[in-house]
Design a protein around this motif. Structure first.
Motif, short mmCIF file in Angstrom:
data_model
loop_
_atom_site.label_atom_id
_atom_site.label_comp_id
_atom_site.label_asym_id
_atom_site.label_seq_id
_atom_site.Cartn_x
_atom_site.Cartn_y
_atom_site.Cartn_z
N TRP A 161 -5.55 -2.87 -1.94
CA TRP A 161 -5.94 -1.50 -1.57
C TRP A 161 -7.19 -1.07 -2.35
CZ3 TRP A 161 -6.59 2.64 -4.80
CH2 TRP A 161 -6.89 3.85 -4.19
N LEU A 162 -7.18 -1.33 -3.65
CA LEU A 162 -8.30 -0.93 -4.50
C LEU A 162 -9.58 -1.65 -4.09
CD1 LEU A 162 -9.36 0.48 -7.13
CD2 LEU A 162 -8.73 -1.64 -8.33
N TYR A 163 -9.49 -2.94 -3.85
CA TYR A 163 -10.67 -3.73 -3.53
C TYR A 163 -11.32 -3.27 -2.22
CZ TYR A 163 -7.99 -6.74 -6.71
OH TYR A 163 -7.25 -7.24 -7.75
N VAL A 164 -10.50 -3.06 -1.21
CA VAL A 164 -11.01 -2.64 0.10
C VAL A 164 -11.57 -1.22 0.01
CG1 VAL A 164 -10.40 -2.19 2.51
CG2 VAL A 164 -9.48 -4.20 1.34
N TYR A 165 -10.91 -0.37 -0.76
CA TYR A 165 -11.39 1.00 -0.95
C TYR A 165 -12.78 1.00 -1.59
CZ TYR A 165 -11.69 5.71 -2.95
OH TYR A 165 -12.11 6.97 -3.31
N LYS A 166 -12.95 0.17 -2.62
CA LYS A 166 -14.25 0.09 -3.31
C LYS A 166 -15.34 -0.45 -2.38
CE LYS A 166 -12.88 1.13 -7.62
NZ LYS A 166 -13.43 2.24 -8.42
N ALA A 167 -14.97 -1.35 -1.49
CA ALA A 167 -15.97 -1.99 -0.63
C ALA A 167 -16.27 -1.21 0.64
CB ALA A 167 -15.50 -3.40 -0.27
N PHE A 168 -15.23 -0.65 1.26
CA PHE A 168 -15.40 -0.09 2.60
C PHE A 168 -15.01 1.39 2.73
CE2 PHE A 168 -14.48 -4.67 3.30
CZ PHE A 168 -15.74 -5.04 3.75
N GLY A 169 -14.52 2.01 1.66
CA GLY A 169 -14.22 3.43 1.74
C GLY A 169 -12.75 3.77 1.89
N LYS A 170 -12.49 5.07 1.95
CA LYS A 170 -11.13 5.59 1.86
C LYS A 170 -10.25 5.20 3.05
CE LYS A 170 -8.64 9.82 0.67
NZ LYS A 170 -8.77 11.26 0.38
N PHE A 171 -10.78 5.30 4.28
CA PHE A 171 -9.95 5.00 5.45
C PHE A 171 -9.49 3.54 5.45
CE2 PHE A 171 -9.70 3.41 9.87
CZ PHE A 171 -8.55 4.09 10.26
N SER A 172 -10.41 2.63 5.18
CA SER A 172 -10.06 1.20 5.14
C SER A 172 -9.05 0.94 4.02
CB SER A 172 -11.31 0.35 4.92
OG SER A 172 -12.21 0.50 5.98
N GLY A 173 -9.27 1.59 2.87
CA GLY A 173 -8.34 1.45 1.76
C GLY A 173 -6.96 1.97 2.11
#
Length: 436
Positions: free
Chosen positions: A76-88
């Motif tokens: 969750w953290l990695y995707v949030y950092k890379a692609f933003g809140k919705f993706s996270g």
């Protein structure tokens, strides 16, 4: 002095390794060799090796991401950092639902194993009632905090390793070479059928490795996570591969063609050696081992939902805790979903669903690793060979997708749609609150 005290509170490499082993090895190692043999005969050993390679490629991507961040959260953290809140949010929701599905799958595995000594459980009504009862008991235990969970989890870990070692050491003396002659099942001769059956077997055995992605979730509680998590991920996967390969080899060597489709392969193999006594030893060990993993996810799943609420990805009510510190709203919702899954699908259905849901957060995590690498920044570990490893991880994940039924894919995609609706509703509510 303060530094020393902080260090004593952290989890060291050995504990991280054992945590990973306990989080990966569950029902899959005991229940799946029969299904693997049915699909691929002796070549099921190659399926295990390929799955290990695939998981290792994905885990190396996680390792680089884990070396970049020391915070809790993992995928969750990695995707949030890379692609933003919705993706996270979508990835976080899939991780929570994955943990609920694994809880349901391990409960179903417990019931399947129990059928070996209690045939009455083969009646669907009795099966469902006992399954609901088990989950209700786990829910009650969860409300009283972590002490009961930790004690039961430690017992299951020791029992699990003891049974595995006993099975391999004793079983190797009873392997018959003539049982290793059937390389592929009858009728599996063309490239097309091998390609299809291999993918089906891959989508089954991947479940046995599925817990690796949960290892970095509590990174902030680990000592030197940027070094220890990558090292632990690699060593845990390699160790699990050796154990899975040896257990499957022993099952094939002892049971031969009678292994095909066998529900309780390890227990039946030991029955060949020590009769009813050997059968019961393995059954008891399996029940303790599988029950331990169910207990672990019964504790972890509500915590995942609660942690998402802390980041405002789920409603704040998921944060509510009782006097024992247990997130009771998260627990109620988690166990309600687990009960629905147990009564609506058998063990094989639940593991297929689990593997597909893991696909939904593994692929975004691999893509996150590729994007974050382009941004630069400090990493304690960097995957070698440029982007070769993440590309191999993506290609093998795409192949894994071919082994799922339409129903499994539809349910998985429905989860993403529901997630998008929840995210949209939450944003609307927040905007109205801020506007007022």
């Amino acid at each position: 002095m303060t530094k020393g005290n902080d260090m004593t509170k952290k989890i060291g490499f050995t504990s991280i390794f054992l945590l990973g082993i306990n989080g990966i090895i569950g029902s899959g190692i005991f229940l799946l060799p029969g299904k693997l043999y049915q699909d691929m005969a002796v070549s099921s050993l190659l399926v295990i090796l390929f799955t290990s390679f695939m998981v290792l490629m994905i885990a190396l991507c996680y390792a680089e991401l884990a070396s970049r961040y020391s915070e809790d959260g993992a995928a969750w953290l990695y995707v949030y950092k890379a692609f933003g809140k919705f993706s996270g949010f979508e990835v976080g929701l899939s991780i929570w639902f994955l943990s609920v599905t694994i809880l349901a799958a391990e409960t179903s595995a417990f019931l399947t194993t129990l059928q070996g000594v209690m045939p009455a459980l083969k009646d669907p009504m009795i099966y469902n009632l006992v399954g609901i009862g088990i989950l209700v008991l786990l829910f009650i235990a969860n409300l009283f905090g972590t002490l009961i969970m930790k004690v039961l989890n430690n017992i299951s870990s020791a029992t699990k390793l003891a049974i595995i070692i006993l099975f391999i050491v004793v079983g190797l003396f009873f392997v018959r070479p003539e049982n290793l002659n059937i390389i592929l099942p009858a009728g599996t001769h063309t490239f097309s059928t091998v390609f299809t059956d291999f993918a089906k077997a891959l989508s089954v055995i991947f479940y046995a490795f599925i817990g690796f992605s949960f290892l970095p979730v509590a990174a902030a509680k680990m000592d030197n996570p940027k070094r220890n998590i990558p090292l632990a991920l690699v060593t845990v996967i390699l160790t699990s591969t050796v154990l899975y390969g040896l257990i499957t080899f022993v099952c094939i060597g002892i049971l031969g063609t009678s292994l095909s489709g066998e529900t309780l392969p390890a227990a039946m193999a030991f029955k060949q050696i020590w009769g009813g006594f050997g059968y019961n030893i393995i059954i008891i060990g399996m029940l303790v081992s599988i029950g331990g993993l169910a207990i672990s996810f019964a504790f972890d799943a509500p915590v995942i939902a609660s942690s998402m609420a802390e980041k405002e990805l789920l409603p704040s009510c998921f944060l509510k805790k009782n006097k024992y510190g247990a997130p009771y709203i998260s627990s109620i919702v988690t166990f309600a979903f687990a009960i629905i899954l147990v009564v609506s699908g058998d063990f094989m259905y639940l593991i297929s669903l689990s593997v597909f849901i893991s696909f939904l957060h593994n692929v975004p995590s691999i893509l996150a690793m590729m994007k974050l690498r382009k941004k630069g920044g400090d990493t304690g570990f960097k995957v070698p060979l440029g982007y070769t490893v993440p590309i191999l991880a993506l290609v093998s994940s795409a192949y894994l997708l071919t082994g799922f039924t339409f129903q499994i894919v539809a349910v998985g995609l429905l989860i993403l749609v529901i997630g998008a609706i929840i995210y949209w509703i939450q944003n609307k509510v927040k905007k109205r609150i801020n506007a007022s």
